[in-house]
Design an enzyme around this catalytic site. Structure first.
Site, PDB file in Angstrom:
ATOM      1  N   HIS A   1       0.842  -1.203   0.000  1.00 21.04           N
ATOM      2  CA  HIS A   1       0.000   0.000   0.000  1.00 21.04           C
ATOM      3  C   HIS A   1       0.882   1.260   0.000  1.00 21.04           C
ATOM      4  O   HIS A   1       0.687   2.172  -0.804  1.00 21.04           O
ATOM      5  CB  HIS A   1      -0.907  -0.012   1.232  1.00 21.04           C
ATOM      6  N   GLU A   2       1.853   1.271   0.901  1.00 21.63           N
ATOM      7  CA  GLU A   2       2.737   2.429   0.998  1.00 21.63           C
ATOM      8  C   GLU A   2       3.654   2.549  -0.217  1.00 21.63           C
ATOM      9  O   GLU A   2       3.895   3.651  -0.728  1.00 21.63           O
ATOM     10  CB  GLU A   2       3.573   2.349   2.281  1.00 21.63           C
TER      11      GLU A   2
ATOM     12  N   HIS B   1       2.139   4.244  -3.220  1.00 21.12           N
ATOM     13  CA  HIS B   1       2.256   5.709  -3.159  1.00 21.12           C
ATOM     14  C   HIS B   1       3.623   6.148  -3.684  1.00 21.12           C
ATOM     15  O   HIS B   1       3.732   7.111  -4.444  1.00 21.12           O
ATOM     16  CB  HIS B   1       2.105   6.194  -1.717  1.00 21.12           C
TER      17      HIS B   1
END
Length: 204
Positions: free
Chosen positions: A54-55, A58
């Site tokens: 998820h990170e 980004h």
């Protein structure tokens, strides 16, 4: 080109391990036994990847726009997560975040960077959901137990992560996506909520 510093790799590995241990401990009924040893590597894949990818999503999008982005572990957050899990018996995990550096980030760029994380969680949740028919319920099948743990908890955690991060408030990804494009936010949020509801009421 996306690159990783030595500190960033260290932070990612530590974050994934701590997350896996926390969820394994809670899922195992707060017991420390042989089942815990089996659960940790399974949840390293099912849960750890969900948080970290998820990170990193980004990061990848931010780098594509020409910004410098680096994942940094939040030590206090990991310590708090260990405390809530081992002392209080529930989980609140905030392992870290991707810090983005640039002169100016437009609303569109910020929205696309923000939606990348939840989209990864939705994709992982759908992947695990597709794999559920192959889960065995034989308690003596060790490999089946490991596979089943990855699939079931991978679906549950990624569904919840997607919905939670798309909440359109404060610093959540959802607030930035909503400011950029309300229609895209609405569609993504509805999909995430449907998956989260299915996860809550049972995967089968």
């Amino acid at each position: 080109m996306v690159s990783f510093t030595a500190r960033e790799v260290r932070d990612i590995i530590i974050s994934m391990l701590v997350i896996a241990v926390i969820f394994a401990y809670l899922i195992n009924g707060r017991n420390i036994n042989e089942n815990l040893i089996l659960l940790i590597p399974s949840l390293l894949v099912a849960v750890g990847l969900g948080f970290v990818l998820h990170e990193l999503a980004h990061k990848f999008v931010a780098v594509r726009y020409g910004f410098y982005a680096e994942f940094k572990m939040w030590l206090e957050g990991l310590i708090f997560a260990l405390f809530t899990a081992f002392i209080l018996g529930f989980v609140f995990v905030a392992p870290g975040a991707v810090y983005i550096h640039g002169e100016y980030i437009s609303r569109e760029q910020n929205g696309k960077i923000s939606i990348a994380g939840p989209l990864v969680n939705i994709a992982l949740a759908l992947l695990f959901l597709v794999l559920t028919p192959f889960v065995t319920k034989n308690p003596t099948d060790i490999m089946g137990f490991i596979f089943g743990t990855i699939v079931v908890y991978g679906f549950i955690i990624n569904s919840i992560l997607a919905a939670f991060n798309l909440i359109p408030l404060g610093i959540f990804d959802g607030a930035k996506v909503l400011r950029w494009n309300p229609i895209i936010w609405g569609i993504t949020f509805v999909v995430a909520i449907i998956l989260a509801v299915k996860a809550y009421f049972g995967i089968y």
